[in-house]
Write an enzyme that holds these catalytic residues in place. Structure first.
Site, PDB file in Angstrom:
ATOM      1  N   ASN A   9       1.773-139.297  -4.608  1.00  0.00           N
ATOM      2  CA  ASN A   9       3.165-138.920  -4.864  1.00  0.00           C
ATOM      3  C   ASN A   9       3.646-139.769  -6.037  1.00  0.00           C
ATOM      4  O   ASN A   9       3.934-140.946  -5.876  1.00  0.00           O
ATOM      5  CB  ASN A   9       3.990-139.203  -3.591  1.00  0.00           C
ATOM      6  CG  ASN A   9       5.478-139.041  -3.815  1.00  0.00           C
ATOM      7  OD1 ASN A   9       5.904-138.501  -4.851  1.00  0.00           O
ATOM      8  ND2 ASN A   9       6.278-139.500  -2.866  1.00  0.00           N
ATOM      9  N   LYS A  11       6.310-139.619  -7.718  1.00  0.00           N
ATOM     10  CA  LYS A  11       7.774-139.836  -7.781  1.00  0.00           C
ATOM     11  C   LYS A  11       8.287-139.573  -9.206  1.00  0.00           C
ATOM     12  O   LYS A  11       7.735-138.725  -9.898  1.00  0.00           O
ATOM     13  CB  LYS A  11       8.118-141.229  -7.262  1.00  0.00           C
ATOM     14  CG  LYS A  11       7.484-141.481  -5.882  1.00  0.00           C
ATOM     15  CD  LYS A  11       8.047-142.652  -5.149  1.00  0.00           C
ATOM     16  CE  LYS A  11       7.337-142.771  -3.811  1.00  0.00           C
ATOM     17  NZ  LYS A  11       7.882-143.813  -2.968  1.00  0.00           N
ATOM     18  N   HIS A  94      10.717-135.963   2.085  1.00  0.00           N
ATOM     19  CA  HIS A  94      10.391-137.364   1.802  1.00  0.00           C
ATOM     20  C   HIS A  94      11.623-138.229   2.094  1.00  0.00           C
ATOM     21  O   HIS A  94      12.753-137.789   1.887  1.00  0.00           O
ATOM     22  CB  HIS A  94       9.962-137.518   0.335  1.00  0.00           C
ATOM     23  CG  HIS A  94       9.432-138.883   0.050  1.00  0.00           C
ATOM     24  ND1 HIS A  94      10.259-139.949  -0.213  1.00  0.00           N
ATOM     25  CD2 HIS A  94       8.171-139.372   0.038  1.00  0.00           C
ATOM     26  CE1 HIS A  94       9.515-141.029  -0.380  1.00  0.00           C
ATOM     27  NE2 HIS A  94       8.253-140.707  -0.238  1.00  0.00           N
ATOM     28  N   GLU A  96      12.992-140.507   0.521  1.00  0.00           N
ATOM     29  CA  GLU A  96      13.919-140.664  -0.613  1.00  0.00           C
ATOM     30  C   GLU A  96      14.819-139.427  -0.739  1.00  0.00           C
ATOM     31  O   GLU A  96      15.977-139.532  -1.130  1.00  0.00           O
ATOM     32  CB  GLU A  96      13.128-140.957  -1.890  1.00  0.00           C
ATOM     33  CG  GLU A  96      12.610-142.395  -1.878  1.00  0.00           C
ATOM     34  CD  GLU A  96      11.279-142.614  -2.561  1.00  0.00           C
ATOM     35  OE1 GLU A  96      10.871-141.794  -3.399  1.00  0.00           O
ATOM     36  OE2 GLU A  96      10.625-143.633  -2.238  1.00  0.00           O
ATOM     37  N   GLU A 166       5.631-141.793   7.363  1.00  0.00           N
ATOM     38  CA  GLU A 166       5.946-142.829   6.380  1.00  0.00           C
ATOM     39  C   GLU A 166       7.125-143.663   6.875  1.00  0.00           C
ATOM     40  O   GLU A 166       8.290-143.271   6.694  1.00  0.00           O
ATOM     41  CB  GLU A 166       6.321-142.185   5.040  1.00  0.00           C
ATOM     42  CG  GLU A 166       5.227-141.324   4.454  1.00  0.00           C
ATOM     43  CD  GLU A 166       5.372-141.215   2.942  1.00  0.00           C
ATOM     44  OE1 GLU A 166       4.394-141.507   2.249  1.00  0.00           O
ATOM     45  OE2 GLU A 166       6.464-140.868   2.452  1.00  0.00           O
ATOM     46  N   GLY A 172       7.127-148.560  -0.766  1.00  0.00           N
ATOM     47  CA  GLY A 172       7.421-149.275  -2.005  1.00  0.00           C
ATOM     48  C   GLY A 172       7.755-150.736  -1.799  1.00  0.00           C
ATOM     49  O   GLY A 172       8.264-151.401  -2.691  1.00  0.00           O
TER      50      GLY A 172
HETATM   51  P1  PGA Z   1       4.399-146.287  -1.703  1.00  0.00           P
HETATM   52  O1  PGA Z   1       5.128-144.866  -1.470  1.00  0.00           O
HETATM   53  O2  PGA Z   1       2.916-146.029  -1.554  1.00  0.00           O
HETATM   54  O3  PGA Z   1       4.780-146.694  -3.087  1.00  0.00           O
HETATM   55  O4  PGA Z   1       4.897-147.194  -0.644  1.00  0.00           O
HETATM   56  C1  PGA Z   1       4.658-143.929  -0.533  1.00  0.00           C
HETATM   57  C2  PGA Z   1       5.530-142.715  -0.539  1.00  0.00           C
HETATM   58  O5  PGA Z   1       6.750-142.838  -0.705  1.00  0.00           O
HETATM   59  O6  PGA Z   1       5.040-141.571  -0.381  1.00  0.00           O
END
Ligand code: PGA
Length: 255
Positions: A9, A11, A94, A96, A166, A172
């Site tokens: 992903n 982003k 997701h 976010e 997740e 992150g």
């Molecule tokens: P990350 O993000 O691996 O940077 O923690 C995972 C995601 O949001 O799918």
């Protein structure tokens, strides 16, 4: 038998030209037929990504979609538009999208349903915040998001979904869930899927873990019996990291 699945992903990262460079680097090191791999660049890089992926079996995914076909929805992108660009998978719900953009379970359910009806594969994301975890509400929250996200779908449709667990506090942050803990929540998600679609079908549905996965911790996470793969954010932007995670999934046998 569930084939391991690793999805990147990206982003809000990478222009079209940068996407092509990263995909070239991934292609050079990628040989693993035993693992299904996808990259999910931003909308604006999908066309370049598709060209760069030509001739590989790495699949193209999008990070979001709107459920209406066309019309007065300023700023949104429809399923036919994604299909036109060769997209096969769509990340839906997701954290976010849920937390920064206010997407509700109801909207996410509409997206999942329309994605499935169009023949694309949704990757439905669920996961608790730190506050919810500390309040001991992880399982209730995850149950709620799975039930609402898959509401009114047929058992057959549910069988086509990929789920990504997740935990929001692990995304992150560099702080991944422990492998045993993630495995436990994912096993619970599989039980919920069994209630919705029957145990046999639930045993074929792939459930990924996401949240600070990198090539260093991937083997221990992917070594767990219920973790069928990973949705990778930050580490998917670096070819050697992403390739290392794919390698960790090779030889994984989920039954
Ligand atoms: P990350 O993000 O691996 O940077 O923690 C995972 C995601 O949001 O799918």
């Amino acid at each position: 038998m569930r084939k391991p699945f690793i999805a990147g992903n990206w982003k809000m990262n990478k222009t079209g030209a940068e996407a092509a460079v990263l995909i070239r680097q991934i292609r050079e090191g990628y040989k693993e037929d035993a693992v299904e791999v996808a990259v999910c660049p931003p909308f604006t890089a999908l066309r370049d990504a598709r060209e760069a992926l030509h001739g590989t079996n790495i699949r193209l995914g999008a990070q979001n979609v709107y459920h209406e076909e066309s019309g007065a929805f300023t700023g949104e992108v429809s399923i036919p538009m994604l299909q036109d660009l060769g997209v096969e998978l769509v990340i839906v719900g997701h954290s976010e999208r849920r937390h920064i953009f206010g997407e509700s379970d109801g909207l996410i359910n509409k997206k999942v349903a329309r994605v499935l009806k169009s023949g694309l594969v949704p990757i439905l994301c669920v996961g608790e915040t730190l506050e919810q975890r500390e309040a001991g509400r992880t399982r209730d929250l995850v149950r709620h998001q799975v039930m609402e996200g898959l509401k009114d779908l047929t058992e057959e449709e549910i069988g086509k979904v990929i789920i990504a667990y997740e935990p929001v506090w692990a995304i992150g942050t560099g702080r991944s869930a422990t492998a045993e803990d993630a495995n436990g929540v994912i096993e619970y998600i599989r039980e919920i899927l069994g209630e919705l679609a029957g145990k046999n079908r639930a045993d074929t549905i792939r459930i990924l873990y996401g949240g600070s996965v990198n090539k260093e911790n991937a083997a221990s996470l992917l070594g767990q019996p219920h973790i069928d793969g990973a949705l990778v954010g930050g580490a998917s932007l670096k070819a050697d990291q992403f390739l290392g995670i794919i390698r960790s999934a090779t030889g994984k046998e989920s039954v």
